[in-house]
Scaffold this active site. Structure first.
Site, PDB file in Angstrom:
ATOM      1  N   THR A 227     -60.040 -32.193  24.881  1.00  0.00           N
ATOM      2  CA  THR A 227     -58.634 -31.822  24.652  1.00  0.00           C
ATOM      3  C   THR A 227     -57.758 -33.037  24.362  1.00  0.00           C
ATOM      4  OG1 THR A 227     -58.319 -31.881  27.047  1.00  0.00           O
ATOM      5  CG2 THR A 227     -58.623 -29.716  26.054  1.00  0.00           C
ATOM      6  N   LYS A 228     -58.120 -34.170  24.938  1.00  0.00           N
ATOM      7  CA  LYS A 228     -57.257 -35.357  24.774  1.00  0.00           C
ATOM      8  C   LYS A 228     -57.281 -35.902  23.345  1.00  0.00           C
ATOM      9  CE  LYS A 228     -55.385 -35.584  28.790  1.00  0.00           C
ATOM     10  NZ  LYS A 228     -55.487 -36.494  29.882  1.00  0.00           N
ATOM     11  N   ARG A 304     -47.851 -18.163  30.024  1.00  0.00           N
ATOM     12  CA  ARG A 304     -48.521 -17.652  31.233  1.00  0.00           C
ATOM     13  C   ARG A 304     -47.521 -16.921  32.123  1.00  0.00           C
ATOM     14  NH1 ARG A 304     -53.091 -22.465  32.393  1.00  0.00           N
ATOM     15  NH2 ARG A 304     -54.320 -21.869  30.571  1.00  0.00           N
ATOM     16  N   ARG A 329     -45.356  17.725  40.566  1.00  0.00           N
ATOM     17  CA  ARG A 329     -46.658  18.376  40.455  1.00  0.00           C
ATOM     18  C   ARG A 329     -47.007  19.131  41.742  1.00  0.00           C
ATOM     19  NH1 ARG A 329     -50.484  20.793  37.474  1.00  0.00           N
ATOM     20  NH2 ARG A 329     -52.593  20.255  38.099  1.00  0.00           N
ATOM     21  N   GLY A 427     -53.948  12.736  37.934  1.00  0.00           N
ATOM     22  CA  GLY A 427     -55.177  13.504  37.798  1.00  0.00           C
ATOM     23  C   GLY A 427     -55.628  13.460  36.343  1.00  0.00           C
ATOM     24  N   GLU A 451     -54.155 -16.233  27.275  1.00  0.00           N
ATOM     25  CA  GLU A 451     -53.431 -17.333  27.939  1.00  0.00           C
ATOM     26  C   GLU A 451     -54.214 -17.908  29.119  1.00  0.00           C
ATOM     27  OE1 GLU A 451     -51.280 -19.076  26.862  1.00  0.00           O
ATOM     28  OE2 GLU A 451     -50.440 -17.863  25.267  1.00  0.00           O
ATOM     29  N   THR A 453     -58.147 -17.054  30.979  1.00  0.00           N
ATOM     30  CA  THR A 453     -58.707 -15.953  31.764  1.00  0.00           C
ATOM     31  C   THR A 453     -58.441 -16.156  33.262  1.00  0.00           C
ATOM     32  OG1 THR A 453     -60.759 -17.145  32.046  1.00  0.00           O
ATOM     33  CG2 THR A 453     -60.643 -15.693  30.131  1.00  0.00           C
ATOM     34  N   ARG A 464     -56.415 -28.372  40.030  1.00  0.00           N
ATOM     35  CA  ARG A 464     -55.239 -29.097  39.549  1.00  0.00           C
ATOM     36  C   ARG A 464     -54.050 -28.951  40.495  1.00  0.00           C
ATOM     37  NH1 ARG A 464     -54.549 -31.106  34.414  1.00  0.00           N
ATOM     38  NH2 ARG A 464     -52.385 -31.647  34.042  1.00  0.00           N
TER      39      ARG A 464
HETATM   40  C1  ST9 Z   1     -53.256 -17.184  23.663  1.00  0.00           C
HETATM   41  C2  ST9 Z   1     -52.141 -16.490  22.968  1.00  0.00           C
HETATM   42  O1  ST9 Z   1     -54.007 -16.674  24.424  1.00  0.00           O
HETATM   43  C3  ST9 Z   1     -51.659 -15.279  23.692  1.00  0.00           C
HETATM   44  C4  ST9 Z   1     -50.411 -14.851  23.106  1.00  0.00           C
HETATM   45  C5  ST9 Z   1     -49.432 -14.441  24.095  1.00  0.00           C
HETATM   46  C6  ST9 Z   1     -48.156 -14.203  23.524  1.00  0.00           C
HETATM   47  C7  ST9 Z   1     -47.335 -15.409  23.500  1.00  0.00           C
HETATM   48  C8  ST9 Z   1     -45.924 -15.064  23.606  1.00  0.00           C
HETATM   49  C9  ST9 Z   1     -45.041 -16.166  23.173  1.00  0.00           C
HETATM   50  C10 ST9 Z   1     -44.688 -17.108  24.217  1.00  0.00           C
HETATM   51  C11 ST9 Z   1     -44.060 -18.320  23.671  1.00  0.00           C
HETATM   52  C12 ST9 Z   1     -44.827 -18.872  22.554  1.00  0.00           C
HETATM   53  C13 ST9 Z   1     -44.143 -19.696  21.652  1.00  0.00           C
HETATM   54  C14 ST9 Z   1     -44.867 -19.922  20.407  1.00  0.00           C
HETATM   55  C15 ST9 Z   1     -45.949 -19.121  20.186  1.00  0.00           C
HETATM   56  C16 ST9 Z   1     -45.779 -17.673  20.093  1.00  0.00           C
HETATM   57  C17 ST9 Z   1     -46.997 -16.934  19.939  1.00  0.00           C
HETATM   58  C18 ST9 Z   1     -47.013 -15.545  19.995  1.00  0.00           C
HETATM   59  N1  ST9 Z   1     -50.485 -27.264  33.187  1.00  0.00           N
HETATM   60  O2  ST9 Z   1     -57.901 -30.318  33.107  1.00  0.00           O
HETATM   61  P1  ST9 Z   1     -58.066 -30.965  31.785  1.00  0.00           P
HETATM   62  C19 ST9 Z   1     -53.155 -30.364  30.068  1.00  0.00           C
HETATM   63  S1  ST9 Z   1     -53.335 -18.802  23.277  1.00  0.00           S
HETATM   64  C20 ST9 Z   1     -50.043 -28.233  32.376  1.00  0.00           C
HETATM   65  O3  ST9 Z   1     -58.837 -32.224  31.682  1.00  0.00           O
HETATM   66  P2  ST9 Z   1     -59.881 -29.814  29.866  1.00  0.00           P
HETATM   67  C21 ST9 Z   1     -52.750 -31.703  30.612  1.00  0.00           C
HETATM   68  O4  ST9 Z   1     -52.036 -32.395  29.617  1.00  0.00           O
HETATM   69  C22 ST9 Z   1     -54.828 -19.392  24.018  1.00  0.00           C
HETATM   70  N2  ST9 Z   1     -50.880 -28.997  31.632  1.00  0.00           N
HETATM   71  O5  ST9 Z   1     -58.606 -29.847  30.807  1.00  0.00           O
HETATM   72  C23 ST9 Z   1     -54.105 -32.328  30.891  1.00  0.00           C
HETATM   73  O6  ST9 Z   1     -54.043 -33.733  30.927  1.00  0.00           O
HETATM   74  P3  ST9 Z   1     -53.832 -34.455  32.358  1.00  0.00           P
HETATM   75  C24 ST9 Z   1     -54.657 -19.694  25.411  1.00  0.00           C
HETATM   76  C25 ST9 Z   1     -52.194 -28.771  31.737  1.00  0.00           C
HETATM   77  O7  ST9 Z   1     -61.121 -29.716  30.700  1.00  0.00           O
HETATM   78  C26 ST9 Z   1     -54.905 -31.862  29.718  1.00  0.00           C
HETATM   79  O8  ST9 Z   1     -54.443 -30.523  29.471  1.00  0.00           O
HETATM   80  N3  ST9 Z   1     -55.726 -20.564  25.829  1.00  0.00           N
HETATM   81  C27 ST9 Z   1     -52.713 -27.776  32.575  1.00  0.00           C
HETATM   82  O9  ST9 Z   1     -59.801 -30.850  28.837  1.00  0.00           O
HETATM   83  C28 ST9 Z   1     -56.395 -31.834  29.971  1.00  0.00           C
HETATM   84  O10 ST9 Z   1     -56.604 -31.169  31.190  1.00  0.00           O
HETATM   85  C29 ST9 Z   1     -55.741 -21.097  27.043  1.00  0.00           C
HETATM   86  O11 ST9 Z   1     -54.875 -20.837  27.840  1.00  0.00           O
HETATM   87  C30 ST9 Z   1     -51.790 -27.001  33.309  1.00  0.00           C
HETATM   88  N4  ST9 Z   1     -52.157 -26.008  34.102  1.00  0.00           N
HETATM   89  O12 ST9 Z   1     -59.619 -28.405  29.158  1.00  0.00           O
HETATM   90  C31 ST9 Z   1     -56.866 -22.043  27.321  1.00  0.00           C
HETATM   91  N5  ST9 Z   1     -54.052 -27.775  32.467  1.00  0.00           N
HETATM   92  O13 ST9 Z   1     -54.927 -33.979  33.238  1.00  0.00           O
HETATM   93  C32 ST9 Z   1     -57.508 -21.793  28.643  1.00  0.00           C
HETATM   94  C33 ST9 Z   1     -54.366 -28.733  31.575  1.00  0.00           C
HETATM   95  O14 ST9 Z   1     -53.906 -35.906  32.028  1.00  0.00           O
HETATM   96  N6  ST9 Z   1     -58.276 -22.939  29.057  1.00  0.00           N
HETATM   97  N7  ST9 Z   1     -53.256 -29.338  31.119  1.00  0.00           N
HETATM   98  O15 ST9 Z   1     -52.494 -34.044  32.845  1.00  0.00           O
HETATM   99  C34 ST9 Z   1     -57.778 -23.900  29.882  1.00  0.00           C
HETATM  100  O16 ST9 Z   1     -56.642 -23.821  30.308  1.00  0.00           O
HETATM  101  C35 ST9 Z   1     -58.736 -24.994  30.274  1.00  0.00           C
HETATM  102  O17 ST9 Z   1     -58.636 -25.199  31.647  1.00  0.00           O
HETATM  103  C36 ST9 Z   1     -58.443 -26.336  29.555  1.00  0.00           C
HETATM  104  C37 ST9 Z   1     -59.625 -27.229  29.913  1.00  0.00           C
HETATM  105  C38 ST9 Z   1     -58.421 -26.089  28.065  1.00  0.00           C
HETATM  106  C39 ST9 Z   1     -57.114 -26.937  29.972  1.00  0.00           C
END
Ligand code: ST9
Length: 615
Positions: A227-228, A304, A329, A427, A451, A453, A464
Site C-alpha cells: 500500500t505504501k 466506513r 396482525r 411471517g 469498505e 469486510t 491498529r
Molecule cells: C468500497 C466502496 O468498498 C464502497 C462504496 C461505498 C459508498 C461510498 C459512499 C461515499 C462516501 C464518500 C466517498 C467519497 C468519494 C467516493 C464516493 C464513492 C461512491 N485508518 O496496516 P497497513 C493506512 S472501496 C486510517 O500496513 P496494509 C495508513 O496510512 C474499497 N488509515 O495496511 C497506513 O500507514 P501507517 C474499500 C489506515 O497491510 C497504511 O494504510 N476497501 C487504516 O498495507 C498501511 O496500513 C477497503 O476498505 C485505518 N484504519 O493494507 C480495503 N488502516 O500504518 C480493506 C490502514 O503508516 N482492506 N491505514 O499509518 C484494508 O483496510 C486492509 O487492512 C489494508 C491492509 C488495505 C489497509
C-alpha cells in the site's frame, strides 16, 4: 405511503439528552448552526426523506439502471434521477462541504443524524453524492491546482468515486497493479482495471471525478510494493478547462467496462473501470506527494462511518415496519388461553416471542444509533479542539477505536437482526415484495462486505486501534463504562443491569489480555498469532455489545430521571421504552459476553493445523 419509517424523537434524544450537543451547536467552529437551526434542519430532512427521497426506493430496485456495453454508458432509473435532483436541489448536502469550498460547517453529530434519514429513505442516493467528502480530502491535501479542481467539482455538483479495488486486490489493496506514468506536462497516464467501483458511471452529473490509487512507475524512490507504494490520482471522466472549470467535450480514457448484477442496492451502479486501454486516462497526482493510501483512508474512514449509519438506518425502519405490522396482525390466542379453542384471537404483539423479538430489534436499533452519534460526538470534539488549538490526541484515538465497531459490528448486527427478527415478525408476508423488508435485507447485506469486510474491521480494531494505540483509547472508553457501572443510581432500579455491565467489561478485558498475550508469544512462536486471528471478530462483537449496553443504560438513566420529574404525557411511553430496551439488552445480551470469554480462552491452533481435506 412511504416505506420509510423514521424516529426523529430518538435522534433528538440522542443529540440533546444523551450527548448534550447543545453545548457544541452554535459555538466555534459551528457558530452558524445553533440549537434552533439544528432542530429545524433535522425536521426538514426527516420530512424530505420520508415524503420525497423514499419515493423511488422500490421502483429503482425493480427497474435498475441500464448499461450500454457499446457506448459504455449507464442510463439511470428516471424516478431515482428525480430523487437525486430533489436531494441536490435541497442543498442540505452542503452541510458536509468545507466552508472554504462554499459549504456550511455543521457538526458531524448533526450530519450523521441527517445521514440516517437519507440512508434509511434511499440508501443508494448517498453513493452518488460523494463529492463533499472527495472535495474535502482533495482540498486538505491538494496544491492550488487541486483546490481549484475541488471547487469546480463542488460548484458543478460532479459525482465522485473511490477506485481502490482490483480483480486481485480486494481486502489486500497493496496487491493493486494499476500503474501511473508521468507525462512531461505534469499529468499522469493511468493504466489498469479497477473492480467493484460504486457509482463510477451514471448520467446524474455532468462529470465524475475518480480518486484512483495507482503505482507510479519510472520515478525513483516511489511506487514500491504494498500500500505504501500507491499514490492517489484525480482522474475525471471528461476533461475540463482547469481555469474555468468548463468541460472541453473531450472524453478521458476511464470507462465503465461492466456493471455488475447484484443481490441488492440495484440502483447503485457497481462498475468495472478500465483505465487507459484504448485512450489515455490522464490525471493529476494529489498534492504532488506520493502518499496515496493515507490520503485515501480519509475517504475510507468517512465511508466506513457511512456504512454503519446506513446499516442502522435500515434496521430502524425495518423494526418500525415490523412493529406496525405486529400491532395489526391478529393471529392465535393469548398463550394463557391456548387450551380454549374459542378464546379470542389477539394481535401478535401479545405473544411472548414476538415481544422478545420486537424488544431486541428496538434495543439494537436504538443502542447502535447511540453508538453512531456517540462516535460522531468525538468527531465534533476533534473539530472543536482543533479550532481552539487544543490537543486532539485522545479524541482522534477514541474515534479511530470506534470506527471499526460502527462499521463492522453495526453492519453485522443490523443485517442479522433484519433477517432473523424484523422479517420474521411478518411471517410469510415478510418474504413477499408487498413489504419493504425483503429489499431491506438484500440492500443491507453489502454493508458487511464493502469498505472493508468484517474480518478486516476486526483486525483493524485489534492490531491498529488497540495494540498500536497501546490501549489508550480502549482504556479510556472501558474506564468510563466501569465508572458508570460502579456509580449509584439516584432514581432508578437498575443495579442488577449495572452489575452485568461491570462483569461484561471484565470479560472483554480478559479477551483483550488473552489476545495481547498470544501476540507477545508470537515473538517466540510465530503461529501463536493465529490464535489472535481466531479471536479477532469475537472481540469486535464483544466490544460492540459492551459499548451499546453502556449507551443504552446511560439513556435509561436519563429516561428514569425524566419519568421521575413529570414529563410531557406524550413522552411517557418514549421514556418507558428507553428503560425497558436497556434492561432487556443488559439481561439478554451481556451474559453472553462471559460465554465469549470462555470460548476465547480456549482457542487453539488445531483449527489452523487441520488438513484442508478434512473441512
Ligand atoms: C468500497 C466502496 O468498498 C464502497 C462504496 C461505498 C459508498 C461510498 C459512499 C461515499 C462516501 C464518500 C466517498 C467519497 C468519494 C467516493 C464516493 C464513492 C461512491 N485508518 O496496516 P497497513 C493506512 S472501496 C486510517 O500496513 P496494509 C495508513 O496510512 C474499497 N488509515 O495496511 C497506513 O500507514 P501507517 C474499500 C489506515 O497491510 C497504511 O494504510 N476497501 C487504516 O498495507 C498501511 O496500513 C477497503 O476498505 C485505518 N484504519 O493494507 C480495503 N488502516 O500504518 C480493506 C490502514 O503508516 N482492506 N491505514 O499509518 C484494508 O483496510 C486492509 O487492512 C489494508 C491492509 C488495505 C489497509
Amino acid at each position: 405511503m412511504s416505506h420509510y419509517k423514521t424516529n426523529l424523537r430518538d435522534i433528538e434524544f440522542n443529540l440533546f439528552e444523551l450527548l448534550e450537543r447543545e453545548d457544541v451547536f452554535g459555538a466555534a467552529p459551528y457558530s452558524e448552526i445553533d440549537l434552533d437551526t439544528a432542530k429545524f434542519i433535522l425536521r426538514e430532512v426527516e420530512r424530505l426523506s420520508r415524503e420525497d427521497l423514499a419515493e423511488s426506493f422500490e421502483d429503482a430496485d425493480r427497474n435498475p439502471p441500464v448499461y450500454d456495453p457499446v457506448e459504455k454508458t449507464v442510463t439511470m432509473t428516471p424516478s431515482f434521477a428525480a430523487t437525486y435532483k430533489t436531494w441536490m436541489d435541497a442543498e442540505w448536502w452542503r452541510l458536509r462541504v468545507l466552508p472554504e469550498l462554499g459549504g456550511t460547517s455543521a457538526p458531524n453529530s448533526l450530519n450523521w443524524a441527517l445521514a440516517e434519514f437519507v440512508l434509511g429513505a434511499n440508501p443508494a442516493l448517498w453513493t452518488y453524492v460523494g463529492i463533499p467528502t472527495a472535495a474535502r480530502v482533495i482540498y486538505r491535501h491538494g496544491t492550488e491546482r487541486d483546490k481549484k479542481i475541488a471547487q469546480v467539482a463542488v460548484d458543478n455538483r460532479w459525482g465522485a468515486t473511490m477506485l481502490l479495488t482490483e480483480p486481485d486486490a480486494g481486502s489486500d489493496v497493496g496487491a493493486g497493479r494499476t500503474r501511473a506514468v508521468a507525462n512531461a506536462d505534469g499529468t499522469w497516464n493511468i493504466h489498469g482495471v479497477k473492480r467493484f467501483i460504486t457509482a463510477a458511471e451514471h448520467d446524474l452529473a455532468d462529470n465524475i471525478l475518480h480518486l484512483v490509487l495507482a503505482r507510479p512507475v519510472g520515478v525513483e524512490g516511489v511506487g514500491g510494493p504494498g500500500t505504501k507504494g500507491l499514490s492517489l490520482f484525480l482522474v475525471p471522466k471528461y476533461h475540463f478547462d482547469l481555469d474555468t472549470g468548463e468541460l472541453t467535450g473531450e472524453r478521458n480514457g476511464a470507462y465503465a467496462t461492466n456493471v455488475e448484477k447484484k443481490m441488492g442496492m440495484n440502483v447503485s451502479t457497481t462498475c468495472e473501470v478500465t483505465l487507459g486501454d484504448d485512450e489515455p486516462a490522464r490525471g493529476w497526482l494529489l498534492g504532488e506527494v506520493h502518499d496515496g493510501i493515507a490520503q485515501m483512508f480519509e475517504v475510507i474512514e468517512d465511508a466506513r462511518m457511512m456504512v454503519g449509519c446506513k446499516a442502522v438506518a435500515t434496521l430502524s425502519s425495518g423494526y418500525l415496519n415490523a412493529l406496525e405490522y405486529a400491532k395489526q396482525r391478529v393471529q392465535g390466542a393469548d398463550l394463557t388461553q391456548t387450551s380454549d379453542r374459542s378464546a379470542p384471537r389477539v394481535t401478535i404483539t401479545r405473544h411472548p416471542d414476538v415481544r422478545r423479538s420486537l424488544l431486541i430489534q428496538k434495543a439494537y436499533t436504538e443502542g447502535m444509533r447511540s453508538l453512531i452519534l456517540y462516535t460522531a460526538s468525538w468527531q465534533d470534539e476533534i473539530a472543536v479542539r482543533t479550532a481552539a488549538g487544543d490537543d486532539t490526541g485522545l479524541a482522534e484515538a477514541v474515534n479511530d477505536l470506534l470506527l471499526p465497531i460502527v462499521k463492522g459490528y453495526g453492519s453485522e448486527r443490523s443485517w442479522v437482526i433484519l433477517g432473523t427478527e424484523s422479517l420474521q415478525t411478518f411471517g410469510g408476508s415478510g418474504y413477499l415484495r408487498d413489504y419493504p423488508i425483503e429489499q431491506y435485507v438484500r440492500d443491507a447485506k453489502i454493508d458487511t462486505v464493502y469498505e472493508g469486510t468484517t474480518a478486516i474491521q476486526a483486525q483493524d480494531l485489534f492490531f491498529r486501534k488497540v495494540v498500536r494505540d497501546r490501549s489508550r483509547a480502549l482504556s479510556h472508553v472501558l474506564g468510563e463504562i466501569r465508572t458508570f457501572a460502579g456509580s449509584p443510581d439516584p432514581v432508578g432500579d437498575m443495579a442488577a443491569e449495572r452489575a452485568l455491565l461491570a462483569q461484561a467489561v471484565a470479560d472483554a478485558e480478559a479477551i483483550v489480555a488473552k489476545m495481547t498475550g498470544d501476540l507477545a508469544a508470537a515473538q517466540d512462536s510465530a503461529d501463536s498469532i493465529y490464535r489472535v486471528g481466531l479471536n479477532a471478530t469475537r472481540l469486535l462483537y464483544v466490544l460492540g455489545d459492551v459499548v451499546v449496553a453502556w449507551l443504552l443504560l446511560r439513556s435509561a438513566r436519563i429516561a428514569e430521571s425524566a419519568l421521575a420529574s413529570a414529563p410531557a404525557p406524550s413522552d411517557i411511553a418514549f421514556y418507558r421504552g428507553k428503560v425497558s430496551a436497556a434492561r432487556f439488552f443488559a439481561r439478554e445480551v451481556l451474559p453472553t459476553v462471559a460465554a465469549q470469554r470462555a470460548s476465547a480462552l480456549t482457542v487453539d491452533n488445531f483449527v489452523m493445523e487441520l488438513d484442508e481435506a478434512a473441512f
